[in-house]
Design a protein around this motif. Structure first.
Motif, short mmCIF file in Angstrom:
data_model
loop_
_atom_site.label_atom_id
_atom_site.label_comp_id
_atom_site.label_asym_id
_atom_site.label_seq_id
_atom_site.Cartn_x
_atom_site.Cartn_y
_atom_site.Cartn_z
N VAL A 60 0.86 -1.20 0.00
CA VAL A 60 0.00 0.00 0.00
C VAL A 60 0.89 1.24 0.00
O VAL A 60 0.70 2.18 -0.79
CB VAL A 60 -0.93 0.01 1.23
N GLN A 61 1.87 1.22 0.87
CA GLN A 61 2.77 2.38 1.00
C GLN A 61 3.43 2.70 -0.35
O GLN A 61 3.45 3.83 -0.80
CB GLN A 61 3.82 2.03 2.04
N ARG A 62 3.95 1.65 -0.98
CA ARG A 62 4.65 1.85 -2.24
C ARG A 62 3.70 2.23 -3.37
O ARG A 62 4.05 2.96 -4.29
CB ARG A 62 5.40 0.55 -2.58
N ALA A 63 2.46 1.72 -3.28
CA ALA A 63 1.50 1.98 -4.36
C ALA A 63 1.00 3.42 -4.35
O ALA A 63 0.46 3.89 -5.34
CB ALA A 63 0.30 1.02 -4.26
N LEU A 64 1.21 4.11 -3.22
CA LEU A 64 0.63 5.46 -3.12
C LEU A 64 1.11 6.37 -4.24
O LEU A 64 0.35 7.21 -4.73
CB LEU A 64 0.97 6.09 -1.77
N GLY A 65 2.37 6.17 -4.65
CA GLY A 65 2.91 7.02 -5.71
C GLY A 65 2.34 6.68 -7.08
O GLY A 65 2.45 7.46 -8.02
N LEU A 66 1.76 5.49 -7.20
CA LEU A 66 1.24 5.05 -8.50
C LEU A 66 -0.27 5.22 -8.61
O LEU A 66 -0.83 5.26 -9.69
CB LEU A 66 1.53 3.55 -8.68
N LEU A 67 -0.91 5.23 -7.43
CA LEU A 67 -2.38 5.21 -7.44
C LEU A 67 -2.95 6.54 -7.91
O LEU A 67 -2.53 7.60 -7.47
CB LEU A 67 -2.91 4.91 -6.05
N ARG A 68 -3.90 6.41 -8.77
CA ARG A 68 -4.59 7.60 -9.25
C ARG A 68 -5.55 8.09 -8.17
O ARG A 68 -6.10 7.29 -7.41
CB ARG A 68 -5.42 7.17 -10.47
N ASP A 69 -5.76 9.37 -8.10
CA ASP A 69 -6.80 9.87 -7.20
C ASP A 69 -8.13 9.24 -7.61
O ASP A 69 -8.40 9.08 -8.81
CB ASP A 69 -6.90 11.40 -7.30
N GLY A 70 -8.95 8.89 -6.64
CA GLY A 70 -10.20 8.20 -6.95
C GLY A 70 -10.01 6.71 -7.08
O GLY A 70 -10.93 5.99 -7.47
N GLY A 71 -8.82 6.21 -6.74
CA GLY A 71 -8.53 4.79 -6.88
C GLY A 71 -9.13 3.94 -5.77
O GLY A 71 -9.88 4.43 -4.92
N ARG A 72 -8.78 2.66 -5.78
CA ARG A 72 -9.38 1.71 -4.84
C ARG A 72 -8.31 0.79 -4.25
O ARG A 72 -7.45 0.29 -4.99
CB ARG A 72 -10.38 0.79 -5.57
N ILE A 73 -8.41 0.56 -2.93
CA ILE A 73 -7.57 -0.46 -2.31
C ILE A 73 -8.49 -1.43 -1.60
O ILE A 73 -9.37 -1.00 -0.84
CB ILE A 73 -6.58 0.17 -1.29
#
Ligand code: NAP
Length: 690
Positions: free
Chosen positions: A560-573
């Motif tokens: 999750v931490q690493r994905a933050l830089g890749l995740l688009r705003d409005g994304g889903r976890i």
């Protein structure tokens, strides 16, 4: 004056990327060139590691891009630590984005090319004197053994870095501002700290990334710490002390591979040319290495200067035999000085955004808001990538002179219609996942596979992650493709050192290859390790506990931490837990503890990411047929089925459909939630008897 020991057309001082590229270009055009370098051997240290689109094009044009080997994508990029997708500069550019390449490798390739073109590099020689000599410039060089040589040439170029001797000897005038902030930087082996991208913590800024060799590059700044003059590089103790102050983590036990400190001294020569002496790269402009621009600027300077010198010395650029005069060299200054000045300004702005304390937070917020607009993003990305910005692109288009990029419109690229961020969000709004991307960990089999199939059926490009079962992962991909979906497999064993880094290297490469950018819309943390049945709580070993936590809790957190830089705003976890966090089963206490931890990721990140419109939820399956042999035994299935209020075991697709709902537009109002997908297991046994 006595005859020189060597006379040539161009002398280049400095065998870094700029000097070597320039020397190769000159030699290729038939200009005689000699390089002087004070280091006896090429350095193996890599100060810089990022190549931008324009630089990639320059290397491709020279036929040497392939010689750098397989380059990995360098992530989305940033502006002062605020995520900035550099592909926004020109989504259709063949090298859009940024690419990881250690400087040492680039130098080796440029050096080999120069050598093949007949360039001689005189190593172990320091420039000590400079004099005009008619239509020549004379350089005195001194070797380590104290002997001196006189070299002469029609032109001399200083590519000798920020402490340029050529700049000093030739008396170039400089303007600039002194250092106010400093960053400590080190490559350290033998440490295990989470990757961080420009994380602004309470006391300072920290960034860490693992190199493929297992060492970690850390950079740290304590807010308010002033830059101070340094005669020597910091030692590991100093870096470790600052790192611990800022992050609370200890790295002092590691082995330092490379240490240095750098500050935000800004300096630029007022003229890039002084008579027969020219400067390129850091010799002409000194800046803090934020955002990896210095190396790219240097290579781009060198390419421009090479063309200018070739025009000057061969008369090419005018009519054959025409004396073109110094105009090309003045043109070099006119073209590159404003570009350098602009880069220095953007770098200073980034330094303030990145290393300023909490007082810069409002500016960061406003800028981040502006950067959500395509035009603003494209403007900044173009400036950093060395590409024409949207203004120029539109101007070209009006002129009809160029099929220039239109960053605010989808462009067909290699058969893929790539949409901009705004449009992709639009597609999610329409309820389908077209033009979105998803990572489902552990999707070679079981619930993960069913989830990957479902998200792909809804239109997402799915990264199918697995640990060991490559055949099963490929089968998942094949099943998706058979139905017209898009997917690719990514291998990474979780729970071992470097796991998350490996996962994201593969993920980012896969995404970039297929979409041109490394952006994620949906992350499903599904991979999980289980305990064998029948282990009493008294028998759980510390090793087993560690293993379960490493795979089931630590890895999802770091993902999750690493994905933050890749995740688009409005994304889903979506994090996959288990009904066992609400249902006592002593034999599964260790496993259930790890799932309890997963639910905490959901709770806290949901709050943390709400401002970006990212939802974070837990889905808790009950007993679900994951294809394991246990589900082939009718008596076992019958017994397990009794746990559900519906009297059957779950099918993997029962859970996948719930995940798909949360991933869809319809799930937008659900965040931080625990969604029971156990077929009513928590309601008590079917028929009232357990
Ligand atoms: P599964 O069939 O056992 O598959 C596990 C998946 O995770 C596989 O893709 C596997 O990759 C991957 N994986 C396992 N250990 C890994 C590691 N160390 N590193 C990387 N990948 C690893 O799983 P499942 O039963 O569908 O369960 C999926 C999730 O639901 C898990 O989180 C599980 O705890 C949870 N859950 C399952 C049930 C159930 O009854 N099935 C009930 C409650 C919760 P390889 O194929 O390469 O090994």
């Amino acid at each position: 004056m006595a005859a020189p020991d060597l006379d040539t057309d161009v002398l280049v001082v400095g065998a870094g990327p700029a000097g070597l590229l320039l020397a190769g270009d000159l030699a290729e055009a038939g200009v005689r060139v000699t390089v002087v370098e004070q280091l006896v051997a090429p350095t193996t240290q890599s100060r810089a590691s990022t190549l931008h689109a324009r630089t990639m094009t320059l290397l491709a044009e020279r036929g040497i891009l392939g010689r750098l080997g397989q380059l990995t994508g360098g992530g989305p990029g940033h502006f002062g630590g605020i995520r900035l997708d550099l592909t926004a500069a020109d989504p259709a550019h063949p090298h859009a984005g940024q690419w990881k390449c250690p400087q040492a490798r680039l130098e080796a390739v440029l050096g080999a090319r120069a050598g093949e073109l007949g360039v001689r590099v005189r190593r172990g020689q320091r420039a000590t004197g400079l004099a005009a000599d008619g239509d020549r410039v004379r350089l005195t060089v001194r070797a380590d053994d104290g002997t001196s040589d006189q070299l002469s040439a029609r032109y001399l170029v200083g590519c000798d870095g920020e402490r340029s001797t050529v700049r000093e000897l030739a008396g170039f005038a400089v303007t600039g501002t002194p250092a106010t902030k400093e960053m400590l930087r080190a490559d350290v082996a033998g440490i295990d700290v989470p990757n961080r991208r420009f994380e602004r913590l309470a006391g300072g800024m920290a960034t860490a990334s693992r190199w493929p060799d297992g060492s970690t590059r850390v950079m740290v700044h304590r807010y308010g710490a002033a830059a101070r003059p340094r005669a020597v590089d910091p030692d590991l103790a100093e870096v470790a002390a600052t790192w611990e102050q800022v992050t609370g983590e200890r790295i002092g036990h590691g082995v330092p591979v490379w240490l240095n400190a750098f500050d935000n001294t800004t300096l630029q020569v007022t003229e890039y040319r002084r008579g027969r002496v020219l400067l390129a790269g850091d010799a002409a402009h000194r800046q803090m290495p934020v955002g990896g621009q210095a190396l790219n600027l240097a290579v781009q300077d060198a390419a421009a200067l090479g063309a200018a010198l070739v025009a000057r010395l061969t008369g090419r650029g005018g009519e054959p035999g025409d004396e073109v005069g110094d105009e090309p060299l003045d043109g070099y200054h006119r073209a590159r000085h404003p570009i350098g000045a602009r880069a220095l300004t953007n770098i200073q702005a980034q330094v303030l955004l990145l290393l300023g304390g909490p007082e810069v937070d409002p500016v960061r917020e406003l800028l981040a808001e502006l950067m959500r607009h395509d035009v603003a993003r494209a403007h900044l990305a173009a400036m950093i990538s060395g590409l024409p910005g949207p203004d120029r692109a539109h101007r070209h288009q009006r002129d009809g002179s160029d099929r220039a990029s239109r960053p605010d419109r989808a462009e067909p690229v290699a058969g893929i219609t790539r949409a901009t961020h705004g449009q992709a969000r639009e597609r999610i709004r329409m309820g389908r996942l077209t033009d979105t991307t998803a990572l489902v960990t552990g999707s070679s089999r079981g619930i993960g596979r069913a989830t990957a199939l479902r998200l792909a059926a809804d239109g997402a490009l799915v990264a199918v992650h697995y640990a060991t079962n490559g055949d099963a992962a490929r089968e998942t991909v094949a099943l998706i493709e058979k139905d017209g979906g898009r997917a690719f497999a990514v291998r990474a064993e979780l729970g071992v050192p470097g796991d998350v880094h490996e996962l994201f290297l593969g993920l980012e490469r896969g995404l970039r290859e297929r979409t041109g950018e490394a952006v994620l819309d949906i992350l499903v943390n599904n991979a999980g390790a289980t305990t064998p049945a029948g282990v009493a709580p008294e028998e759980v070993t510390a090793e087993e506990l560690d293993r379960l936590f490493a795979v089931n809790a630590r890895a999802p957190f770091l993902i999750v931490q690493r994905a933050l830089g890749l995740l688009r705003d409005g994304g889903r976890i979506i994090n996959i837990s288990s009904g066992l966090t609400r249902f006592a089963n002593p034999e599964q206490v260790a496993y259930a503890m790890t799932k309890g931890a997963v639910e905490q990721i959901t709770l806290h990140f949901a709050r943390h990411l709400a401002s970006r419109g990212i939802t974070v939820n837990t889905v808790a399956p009950g007993i679900t047929n994951n294809g394991s042999p246990l589900f082939d035994i009718p008596e076992a299935v019958e017994q397990m089925a009794r746990l559900s209020a519906f009297g059957r075991v779950g099918d993997a697709s029962d859970v996948a459909d719930v995940v798909a709902f949360l991933a869809s537009r319809d799930g937008r109002w659900v965040t931080g939630s625990f969604v029971d997908a156990s077929g009513g297991t928590l309601l008590g046994a079917a028929g009232g008897a357990a």
